[in-house]
Every structure is written in C-alpha cells, then in structure tokens.
Design a protein around this motif. Sequence first.
Motif, PDB file in Angstrom:
ATOM      1  N   ASP A 133       1.029  -1.241  -0.085  1.00 50.26           N
ATOM      2  CA  ASP A 133       0.237   0.133  -0.110  1.00 50.26           C
ATOM      3  C   ASP A 133       0.902   1.354  -0.032  1.00 50.26           C
ATOM      4  O   ASP A 133       0.323   2.490  -0.105  1.00 50.26           O
ATOM      5  CB  ASP A 133      -0.893   0.110   1.105  1.00 50.26           C
ATOM      6  CG  ASP A 133      -2.205  -1.139   1.086  1.00 50.26           C
ATOM      7  OD1 ASP A 133      -2.162  -1.497   0.093  1.00 50.26           O
ATOM      8  OD2 ASP A 133      -2.522  -1.397   2.228  1.00 50.26           O
ATOM      9  N   LEU A 134       2.099   1.130   0.570  1.00 48.12           N
ATOM     10  CA  LEU A 134       3.054   2.519   0.393  1.00 48.12           C
ATOM     11  C   LEU A 134       3.307   2.725  -1.032  1.00 48.12           C
ATOM     12  O   LEU A 134       3.753   1.719  -1.909  1.00 48.12           O
ATOM     13  CB  LEU A 134       4.230   2.063   1.315  1.00 48.12           C
ATOM     14  CG  LEU A 134       4.230   1.987   2.763  1.00 48.12           C
ATOM     15  CD1 LEU A 134       5.581   1.331   3.168  1.00 48.12           C
ATOM     16  CD2 LEU A 134       3.943   3.257   3.631  1.00 48.12           C
ATOM     17  N   ASN A 135       3.546   4.116  -0.970  1.00 49.62           N
ATOM     18  CA  ASN A 135       3.763   4.530  -2.771  1.00 49.62           C
ATOM     19  C   ASN A 135       5.377   4.944  -2.271  1.00 49.62           C
ATOM     20  O   ASN A 135       5.727   5.669  -1.805  1.00 49.62           O
ATOM     21  CB  ASN A 135       3.154   5.710  -2.799  1.00 49.62           C
ATOM     22  CG  ASN A 135       3.137   6.266  -4.303  1.00 49.62           C
ATOM     23  OD1 ASN A 135       4.234   5.681  -4.979  1.00 49.62           O
ATOM     24  ND2 ASN A 135       2.125   6.811  -4.788  1.00 49.62           N
ATOM     25  N   VAL A 136       6.211   3.849  -2.740  1.00 53.15           N
ATOM     26  CA  VAL A 136       7.496   4.163  -2.396  1.00 53.15           C
ATOM     27  C   VAL A 136       8.355   4.809  -3.542  1.00 53.15           C
ATOM     28  O   VAL A 136       8.386   4.580  -4.763  1.00 53.15           O
ATOM     29  CB  VAL A 136       8.206   2.789  -2.305  1.00 53.15           C
ATOM     30  CG1 VAL A 136       9.788   2.891  -1.742  1.00 53.15           C
ATOM     31  CG2 VAL A 136       7.488   2.003  -1.077  1.00 53.15           C
ATOM     32  N   VAL A 137       9.134   5.914  -3.026  1.00 55.15           N
ATOM     33  CA  VAL A 137       9.785   6.545  -3.993  1.00 55.15           C
ATOM     34  C   VAL A 137      11.146   6.767  -3.540  1.00 55.15           C
ATOM     35  O   VAL A 137      11.771   6.946  -2.501  1.00 55.15           O
ATOM     36  CB  VAL A 137       9.231   8.041  -3.886  1.00 55.15           C
ATOM     37  CG1 VAL A 137      10.075   8.974  -4.825  1.00 55.15           C
ATOM     38  CG2 VAL A 137       7.722   8.067  -4.407  1.00 55.15           C
ATOM     39  N   VAL A 138      12.028   6.595  -4.762  1.00 52.70           N
ATOM     40  CA  VAL A 138      13.592   6.534  -4.375  1.00 52.70           C
ATOM     41  C   VAL A 138      14.427   7.668  -4.907  1.00 52.70           C
ATOM     42  O   VAL A 138      14.119   7.899  -5.801  1.00 52.70           O
ATOM     43  CB  VAL A 138      14.281   5.090  -4.645  1.00 52.70           C
ATOM     44  CG1 VAL A 138      15.720   5.150  -4.700  1.00 52.70           C
ATOM     45  CG2 VAL A 138      13.647   3.939  -4.173  1.00 52.70           C
ATOM     46  N   PHE A 139      15.020   8.356  -3.969  1.00 49.33           N
ATOM     47  CA  PHE A 139      15.970   9.317  -4.476  1.00 49.33           C
ATOM     48  C   PHE A 139      17.326   9.020  -4.509  1.00 49.33           C
ATOM     49  O   PHE A 139      17.910   8.725  -3.441  1.00 49.33           O
ATOM     50  CB  PHE A 139      15.734  10.684  -3.737  1.00 49.33           C
ATOM     51  CG  PHE A 139      14.557  11.529  -3.875  1.00 49.33           C
ATOM     52  CD1 PHE A 139      14.505  12.374  -4.876  1.00 49.33           C
ATOM     53  CD2 PHE A 139      13.303  11.477  -3.161  1.00 49.33           C
ATOM     54  CE1 PHE A 139      13.647  13.200  -5.285  1.00 49.33           C
ATOM     55  CE2 PHE A 139      12.338  12.224  -3.579  1.00 49.33           C
ATOM     56  CZ  PHE A 139      12.315  13.228  -4.498  1.00 49.33           C
ATOM     57  N   THR A 140      17.792   9.049  -5.843  1.00 50.71           N
ATOM     58  CA  THR A 140      19.320   8.482  -5.774  1.00 50.71           C
ATOM     59  C   THR A 140      20.026   9.751  -6.674  1.00 50.71           C
ATOM     60  O   THR A 140      19.530  10.294  -7.479  1.00 50.71           O
ATOM     61  CB  THR A 140      19.401   7.054  -6.168  1.00 50.71           C
ATOM     62  OG1 THR A 140      20.440   6.578  -6.346  1.00 50.71           O
ATOM     63  CG2 THR A 140      18.474   6.922  -7.547  1.00 50.71           C
ATOM     64  N   GLY A 141      21.423   9.183  -6.674  1.00 50.52           N
ATOM     65  CA  GLY A 141      22.246   9.932  -7.594  1.00 50.52           C
ATOM     66  C   GLY A 141      22.955   8.935  -8.663  1.00 50.52           C
ATOM     67  O   GLY A 141      22.589   7.968  -8.707  1.00 50.52           O
TER      68      GLY A 141
END
Lengths: 77, 284, 378
Positions: free
Chosen positions: B81-89
């Motif tokens: 159910d979580l909307n998972v967002v990854v910030f990466t470089g």
Amino acid sequence: MIKVDPNLCKGCDLCIEVCPQKVYENSSKLNKKGVYLPCPKREKDCTKCHLCELICPDQAITVEDDKMGNEGDESND
Amino acid sequence: MKYLRKDRLPNIFCPGCGNGTILNSFFRGMESEGIDLKEIAMVSGIGCSSRIPGYVKCDSLHTTHGRAISFATGLKVGNPDLNVVVFTGDGDAASIGGNHLIHAARRNINLTVICINNTIYGMTGGQISPTSPEGSIGTTAPYGTRDKPFNLSELVVAAGASYVARWTTIQPLQLSNSIKKALNNPGFSFVEVVSQCPTYFGRKNKLRTPVDMVKSFKENAINKRKADKLIADGKEDELIGKIIVGEFINKKRAEFSDNVCNLSKQQCGEEHATKSAYLSKLEY
Amino acid sequence: MTKELFVQGNEACAHGAIKAGCRFFGGYPITPSTEIAEDLAILLPKHGGSFVQMEDEISAIGAVIGASWSGMKAMTSTSGPGFSLMQENIGYAQITETPLVIVDVQRGSPSTGQPTMAAQGDMMQMRWGSHGDYEPIAISPSSVQEFFDFTVEAFNLSEKYRVPVIIAADEIIGHMREKIIIPHEVEITPRKMPKETPEDFLPFKPTKNHIPEYIPAFGEGYNVHVTGLTHDERGYPDASSPKAHSKLVTRLCDKILKNREKIVATETKFCDDADIIIASYGAPIRSVSAAVSLARDEGLKVGYIKINTPWPFPEKQLEEIAEIANDIVVVEMNLGQMVHEVERIAKDNAKVHFIPKIGGNLHKPEEILSKIKEIKKI
C-alpha cells in the motif's frame, strides 16, 4: 505578491535566469550570510507562472496568486 | 514548503544545486496526480541527492551507499500500500548500486526512482562518476576522463523498466509531468534528471555558475523524437554532447509485488499479511 | 496442535521462523544454508508472507531492513561469504535499531573455503564484522530442536532489544536430521506501536532499559526519518556533534551490555564438583557431552558449560566456572576465537586450554578425553 525569504535564499540567481518576463534583477542588498538577494523589481509584469518558485532550489520564493486570480493553475497541466 | 520539515531548513545543498528544483518538481507532479504525501515513503542511499528525503515530512529511510533500491524492495513488498519513492544519484544508482538498479527494473517492482544525475561525486568533493562525459575533469580525472559514460535511461529500459524518462533541471514543468506519470505507473519507473553541480562539476568544467550550467542544459537538450530521427537519418554525430530528453518507455507489464501478493492469496486463500510484526498471535 | 517432524536443521529453522511470526524473507542461495530459503519459499506464501530472492546478499539484508520498517518480522539466511557481504548493512541495522534475524550457517573459511563442511570461523565476525562500536546478539544451536527453538528466540530478542540477531549455526546442525517437536503455541514478542501522537513521539528516545520500545511502521503517519548517520532522538542527522555521537553509540552498547543478564543463556552439566570444565557451543557440544560421559565413567571430575549466547558473552557465568574449576578447556571449530573471551574472563582463576579444529570434521569425544587426561597427567 512575490516574497523572497532572505533566510533561505543562497543567491544562485536561477530565478533571474528562468523568469520569462524578466521580473527579477540582482539587488545590491546582502542578507546576513553575505548573499545578494534577487529583487522582483518588475513585479507588475509577473504573470504568476510560478516558474521561479518551481526552479528555486531553496524554496525561498513564494508567488502569491491574486485573490481573484489563477487558483486553478495547478490543474491545467 | 508545506511538505518540508521546516525545523531542518535551510538545506545543506550548495547555492544553485539542482536538488531543490527537482524536489519542487516532485511535489508538483505528486499534487497533480492527486497523491497525498501521507501515502508516500521515501528511500535514499548516500550522496547529496540522497539527503533529500530527510527534508520531507514523510516516512523515510536514508540507507547505505548504493543500496536504496534493495531497501525499497523490502519496504514495498512488506507493505504494497505504500507509494515508495527512491531518490538517488548517478554514483549511488549507477556505480555502487548498479546491480540493484537493473534487477529492480527487471522485476518491474512498483517503485518511482528519481535519479539525480549530476555526472560527478559531489559529497566527496568532485570525483568522476560513471556518467561523467568523456573528457570532463574531476579530481580523480585531472587530465579528463577517458571512460565512456553510461546512458542510464537506455540501460534501465533494456533492463525491463515500464516507465523511463529523462529531463534536465531547466525543464521543471516537463519533469513534474513525467514524475506524475511515474507515480501513476504501476511498475518500475525511472526518471533521470540531468542536474547541475556548480561547485564540483561546473567550476572544473568551464561552467562556473549555476546559471551557466542550466544554460548549457538548455542549449544541449534535444527531444527524443528528434534524436531518434537524426539516428534514423544516419546523423548520429550531431548528437555528440547533446542531452536526449523525453520519454524512453511507457509500457505496462506485470508487477513484482502484485505477483508476490497473488501467490500468497493463491497459497493461503487470504490477503497478504501486512504489519504482522505487531500481532501477538498468528495462525500457523 | 503439537507436531512432530523428522527434519534437517535448516528446515527446523524455517519452521521456527514461521512460528515466530516471520512473514518476509529476502535471501540469496548459498551452501550450506540454502534449504532455509527453499523451505521458506514454500512456507511463506502459505502463511500470507513474502519470499524474495534478491540479486546478492547485500540487497538481501537491505530488503530485510526495508521489510522490517514496513511492519514485518523479517529474516535472511546465509553462510560466511554472504555474511561478509552483509556487514555494512548489519551496521546500518545496528545504528537504526532495526529488528531482524540473520542465520549464518557457518562453513569452512576464509573465502570460498569449504562450502559443504562445518566450521565456527565467523564468531569474531559476528562480534566485530561491521565497522564501529556495537554490541551484537548471537545465539548458537547445537541440535535440530534448538535450531527451531533458537530461531523463535532470535525473533523475540530482536524485537525486545531492537537489534539484528544472528543465529550462529554451522553446517552440521544445518544438515543433520533429528526429530523435532513443534509446539502448538510459542511465546512471541509483538512489536509495539507508539501511544503518543506523531507530534509528541520521539522514535529514538529510550523508554525503558536504554531501549526505544515503540516502533511505528511506515505509513502510520509518524513521519519517521531513519538514517545511518548519527542522529538525535527525533531521528534527525547530527553527525558533527561529538556529544550526540557519544550519546547514541554509548546507548546502543548499553542497551545490550546493561541488559546482559536478561539476554545470556548457558547450560551447565556436572560442574559442581568438577576440576576441569569444558566450555563450548554449537555442534561441538555433542562431542563435548559424550567426552564428559566417558570421563565421568572413568571417575574423572569433569563438567561442561554450553554457551547458548556467544554474544553478548556470558561473562558472569564464565567467571563462576573459572572459580569452580582449575582448568577450562575450550572446544570450538576454528583456530581460536571464543577461547580469547574465556581467557579474558578466567584471568588467573583457572588455566585455559584449547582444542582447535578446522577442516570440517567434528572433534571426536576421544580427542577431548585425551586432552583431559593430558591436563590430569594421567
């Protein structure tokens, strides 16, 4: 009404660069960190496109929509 | 601003860093997709861009270098159910974390990965990265790098992602539109943002100010359709030094956490367990 | 309903995990631990859980940490080479106080070593493997039943103390088949959701015995920031303050050290009148108990202490042993790891001897008996 938060602005000048109406100008005013803040000198030309707000990396700019104005702006894209 | 932890501002990013612009574009994309920040959990690795989630008022995991996507995989499967967002470089996702990136794309797990590609290691002081353009100067390539850079978006398409787009920080509107689509896509979404590191890339590579850097993005950005046409016409040479922007793929296919949940449903006849660590009794 | 099974240790571990409430496994195949993954691939979907085969051991433990913050009891299993790869994220789990279980079915090492042979060569890696100061919990089964029981215990300890718990198994225990009894119900420690509102809640503030007892799962509105950087009680990074770092890391260690007596477990046999006591753990206990029976048959006053929790080291229990016995013989399948701990605790109270063993075979009871006789000068 355009507000530039002097505590958050780091003086990168990206707002001056991106504004299609050339509203901003470099001011000679320093904030407490020694940064020359941008000045919305030609505010009357502002079309409330919010591009400066969007580009500002430090969330220092707030462009307030007119009371009557463009509240629906966000839903147009 | 309402989405940020005000008690942590100003952020640690250098003047003119692209990270803040990308974060603004993220919120714009999120709002236009009608998503509440409450539904979102952020995950990041190590590097400047990985500091972004720490400023956002949501649950966030700031993990180890390169591993954000693997943590995100557990988080998403644990609670779909979580909307998972990854910030990466670029260093985080393409160098030390390259394996996790391609495997997540292969699985088509429903994550939105925003890869901030500034073509340099900023946090450690300007070493070249796997996306540094040939000939660019970094502290570990004082005579200019001779390595061929990764084309990240193409790589992730080849690995199986279902939504991939690339923009630069001078196109925040197009970027937020792609982020909106990425958040909406039920599969692995990869949004590559070519961004400026004026401090460590710009100063060493004759683009001294943030404005110089974004101007060069503006001049060199070329739309994917135009680029494809040039390639088709045999004029590939005209693309040297250009940044191809636009959508690289938008094609839905079966998603990983759905498959895991459906297997549970099939095998036990009940919904996939979530938050079961809080139960004092479980049926064996 | 109580169930009886005749299974190998690795299967018993998988059953223990399910019984303990584990509903997520992330792992990577590696001999001699693979059967744990294979069995959980069958069992987890049947219990509403998730099995994920990751691309390597680094991502396996990463996924387990992520799953733990999603609100699941989560585990991984591996052997030496994979355990080496997990070390950085074990440190992350330590500093972020993430409950999870890692099963290390030890094999001949270093490097690829002996994939199919038993060893106890990872004991110091369990203690010191990740960088920096931290206190791990490791428990070591010596039978298939214990592999089941200790797996349940590992989950409970990881929830109580908010640490990664390592099950220090070995190839012999992993692959040996014995009868086990699975009780109808086992005691499990549920995770606690905070009672305060998100505004008043500090996720890393110790509430009892140096432990922050309440963990909000992601998605509950607590907006927790979990970082591997040195952080304050809110979870916010505070990485340049000597005071903040010292406060956090000291508490992380105190949380185990000051609760040591509640965590450690040992068993003693024939120690009361013994002048020689054997100290051991894991598979070698089986030879030790046989050797002690042989010695007692010959009228020798020999006992043994079985260390169920190598980490934190049961210092008080070993101190007592050193006061009773003149000689302590340490039996372990390596060239000397836990023996250093025994020496550190025994000081001058008892003479510490050691029977090393590598190569994959268990010590023979006769080898241990002959060491006893050598000490007794028989």
